[in-house]
Design a protein around this motif. Sequence first.
Motif, PDB file in Angstrom:
ATOM      1  N   TYR A 195     113.638  25.627  49.173  1.00 46.29           N
ATOM      2  CA  TYR A 195     112.806  24.641  48.493  1.00 46.29           C
ATOM      3  C   TYR A 195     111.354  25.095  48.585  1.00 46.29           C
ATOM      4  N   CYS A 196     110.590  24.778  47.554  1.00 45.41           N
ATOM      5  CA  CYS A 196     109.176  25.131  47.549  1.00 45.41           C
ATOM      6  C   CYS A 196     108.374  23.948  47.022  1.00 45.41           C
ATOM      7  N   LEU A 197     107.331  23.625  47.735  1.00 45.51           N
ATOM      8  CA  LEU A 197     106.372  22.613  47.310  1.00 45.51           C
ATOM      9  C   LEU A 197     105.045  23.335  47.117  1.00 45.51           C
ATOM     10  N   CYS A 198     104.502  23.274  45.894  1.00 45.52           N
ATOM     11  CA  CYS A 198     103.278  24.005  45.554  1.00 45.52           C
ATOM     12  C   CYS A 198     102.144  23.046  45.256  1.00 45.52           C
ATOM     13  N   GLY A 228      81.224  20.857  42.445  1.00 48.18           N
ATOM     14  CA  GLY A 228      81.360  19.548  43.058  1.00 48.18           C
ATOM     15  C   GLY A 228      82.042  18.521  42.174  1.00 48.18           C
ATOM     16  N   GLY A 229      82.433  18.913  40.973  1.00 48.70           N
ATOM     17  CA  GLY A 229      83.047  17.983  40.042  1.00 48.70           C
ATOM     18  C   GLY A 229      84.530  17.781  40.301  1.00 48.70           C
ATOM     19  N   GLU A 230      85.105  16.894  39.516  1.00 46.06           N
ATOM     20  CA  GLU A 230      86.526  16.587  39.626  1.00 46.06           C
ATOM     21  C   GLU A 230      87.355  17.813  39.250  1.00 46.06           C
ATOM     22  N   GLN A 231      88.480  17.937  39.919  1.00 46.50           N
ATOM     23  CA  GLN A 231      89.401  19.034  39.673  1.00 46.50           C
ATOM     24  C   GLN A 231      90.786  18.471  39.399  1.00 46.50           C
ATOM     25  N   GLU A 232      91.637  19.300  38.827  1.00 51.39           N
ATOM     26  CA  GLU A 232      93.029  18.925  38.648  1.00 51.39           C
ATOM     27  C   GLU A 232      93.868  19.645  39.689  1.00 51.39           C
ATOM     28  N   LEU A 233      94.764  18.889  40.317  1.00 55.26           N
ATOM     29  CA  LEU A 233      95.673  19.441  41.309  1.00 55.26           C
ATOM     30  C   LEU A 233      97.089  19.330  40.763  1.00 55.26           C
ATOM     31  N   ALA A 234      97.716  20.462  40.542  1.00 56.01           N
ATOM     32  CA  ALA A 234      99.122  20.480  40.137  1.00 56.01           C
ATOM     33  C   ALA A 234      99.977  20.454  41.394  1.00 56.01           C
ATOM     34  N   VAL A 235     100.920  19.527  41.435  1.00 60.98           N
ATOM     35  CA  VAL A 235     101.876  19.420  42.530  1.00 60.98           C
ATOM     36  C   VAL A 235     103.242  19.716  41.923  1.00 60.98           C
ATOM     37  N   ILE A 236     103.863  20.791  42.399  1.00 58.07           N
ATOM     38  CA  ILE A 236     105.101  21.258  41.800  1.00 58.07           C
ATOM     39  C   ILE A 236     106.191  21.311  42.864  1.00 58.07           C
ATOM     40  N   ARG A 237     107.309  20.679  42.552  1.00 55.94           N
ATOM     41  CA  ARG A 237     108.491  20.776  43.412  1.00 55.94           C
ATOM     42  C   ARG A 237     109.486  21.690  42.713  1.00 55.94           C
ATOM     43  N   CYS A 238     109.936  22.707  43.430  1.00 59.11           N
ATOM     44  CA  CYS A 238     110.883  23.644  42.829  1.00 59.11           C
ATOM     45  C   CYS A 238     111.762  24.247  43.909  1.00 59.11           C
ATOM     46  N   ARG A 239     112.726  25.037  43.467  1.00 56.81           N
ATOM     47  CA  ARG A 239     113.595  25.777  44.377  1.00 56.81           C
ATOM     48  C   ARG A 239     113.645  27.224  43.923  1.00 56.81           C
ATOM     49  N   TYR A 240     113.710  28.122  44.883  1.00 58.12           N
ATOM     50  CA  TYR A 240     113.937  29.531  44.595  1.00 58.12           C
ATOM     51  C   TYR A 240     115.429  29.786  44.792  1.00 58.12           C
ATOM     52  N   VAL A 241     116.084  30.224  43.751  1.00 57.06           N
ATOM     53  CA  VAL A 241     117.484  30.602  43.820  1.00 57.06           C
ATOM     54  C   VAL A 241     117.498  32.127  43.729  1.00 57.06           C
ATOM     55  N   ASP A 242     117.701  32.755  44.873  1.00 65.19           N
ATOM     56  CA  ASP A 242     117.510  34.198  45.008  1.00 65.19           C
ATOM     57  C   ASP A 242     118.796  34.922  45.366  1.00 65.19           C
ATOM     58  N   ARG A 243     118.856  36.175  44.934  1.00 67.57           N
ATOM     59  CA  ARG A 243     119.815  37.123  45.491  1.00 67.57           C
ATOM     60  C   ARG A 243     118.985  38.130  46.272  1.00 67.57           C
ATOM     61  N   PHE A 244     119.229  38.193  47.549  1.00 67.55           N
ATOM     62  CA  PHE A 244     118.570  39.172  48.410  1.00 67.55           C
ATOM     63  C   PHE A 244     119.519  40.337  48.631  1.00 67.55           C
ATOM     64  N   VAL A 285     113.458  30.510  39.426  1.00 70.15           N
ATOM     65  CA  VAL A 285     112.735  29.355  39.943  1.00 70.15           C
ATOM     66  C   VAL A 285     113.235  28.140  39.172  1.00 70.15           C
ATOM     67  N   VAL A 286     113.818  27.194  39.912  1.00 72.82           N
ATOM     68  CA  VAL A 286     114.375  25.981  39.332  1.00 72.82           C
ATOM     69  C   VAL A 286     113.376  24.856  39.596  1.00 72.82           C
ATOM     70  N   PHE A 287     112.847  24.259  38.524  1.00 71.03           N
ATOM     71  CA  PHE A 287     111.795  23.252  38.658  1.00 71.03           C
ATOM     72  C   PHE A 287     112.382  21.846  38.693  1.00 71.03           C
ATOM     73  N   ASP A 288     111.895  21.056  39.647  1.00 69.96           N
ATOM     74  CA  ASP A 288     112.307  19.664  39.778  1.00 69.96           C
ATOM     75  C   ASP A 288     111.251  18.710  39.242  1.00 69.96           C
ATOM     76  N   GLU A 289     109.978  19.058  39.434  1.00 63.58           N
ATOM     77  CA  GLU A 289     108.902  18.167  38.988  1.00 63.58           C
ATOM     78  C   GLU A 289     107.593  18.933  38.976  1.00 63.58           C
ATOM     79  N   SER A 290     106.763  18.598  38.013  1.00 67.95           N
ATOM     80  CA  SER A 290     105.399  19.120  37.960  1.00 67.95           C
ATOM     81  C   SER A 290     104.501  17.980  37.522  1.00 67.95           C
ATOM     82  N   ARG A 291     103.522  17.670  38.346  1.00 67.83           N
ATOM     83  CA  ARG A 291     102.583  16.612  37.971  1.00 67.83           C
ATOM     84  C   ARG A 291     101.173  17.065  38.281  1.00 67.83           C
ATOM     85  N   VAL A 292     100.229  16.485  37.592  1.00 69.57           N
ATOM     86  CA  VAL A 292      98.823  16.823  37.779  1.00 69.57           C
ATOM     87  C   VAL A 292      98.089  15.545  38.169  1.00 69.57           C
TER      88      VAL A 292
END
Length: 168
Positions: free
Chosen positions: A87-90, A100-116, A130-137
């Motif tokens: 699982y990855c939380l970005c 000093g101004g307002e910024q946008e923060l992307a919060v992304i929930r995803c999973r890495y499905v890997d073959r090592f 990369v399997v995405f579950d949610e992306s919000r700003v």
Amino acid sequence: MSRADDRFEIQDVLFRYARAVDRLDHDAIAACYFDDAVDVHGGYTGDAAGLVEDIRARHRTIDSSQHFISNVLVEFTGQDSADVESYCLCFLRQKPAEPGGEQELAVIRCRYVDRFERRDGSWGIADRVVVFDESRVVPVVDRLAPDWVASRRDGTDPVYSWGDRGPA
């Protein structure tokens, strides 16, 4: 080498990948993959070299990045291969339009499905989706005090100067 050692090496690759993206260490990103690996990463699909260039382009406007890797499940499929889900939380913060101004923060929930795979004695990513579950700003204003040590997205970040701090 034991399977426990293999798991730690695989997890280490995942954690090194997270640090490399967050510090924009392009060579370290590439080092997590085999040259012939394929990564399906949002709008990008291709090899590791192309992924590095995609990250380089997408992160030009990001001034803060953190990837948190957890729930690492390793299922060995052979002596030198494993299917790995993590699982990855970005948190990706865009540079402000004005200091000093307002910024946008992307919060992304995803999973890495890997073959090592283990090649020449080292574990690396051979295939990733990369399997995405949610992306919000969300809007944010950075309130860090100016005298706090701030992270940097390059080789000047304090993590790279551990040995330069002297004795404790």
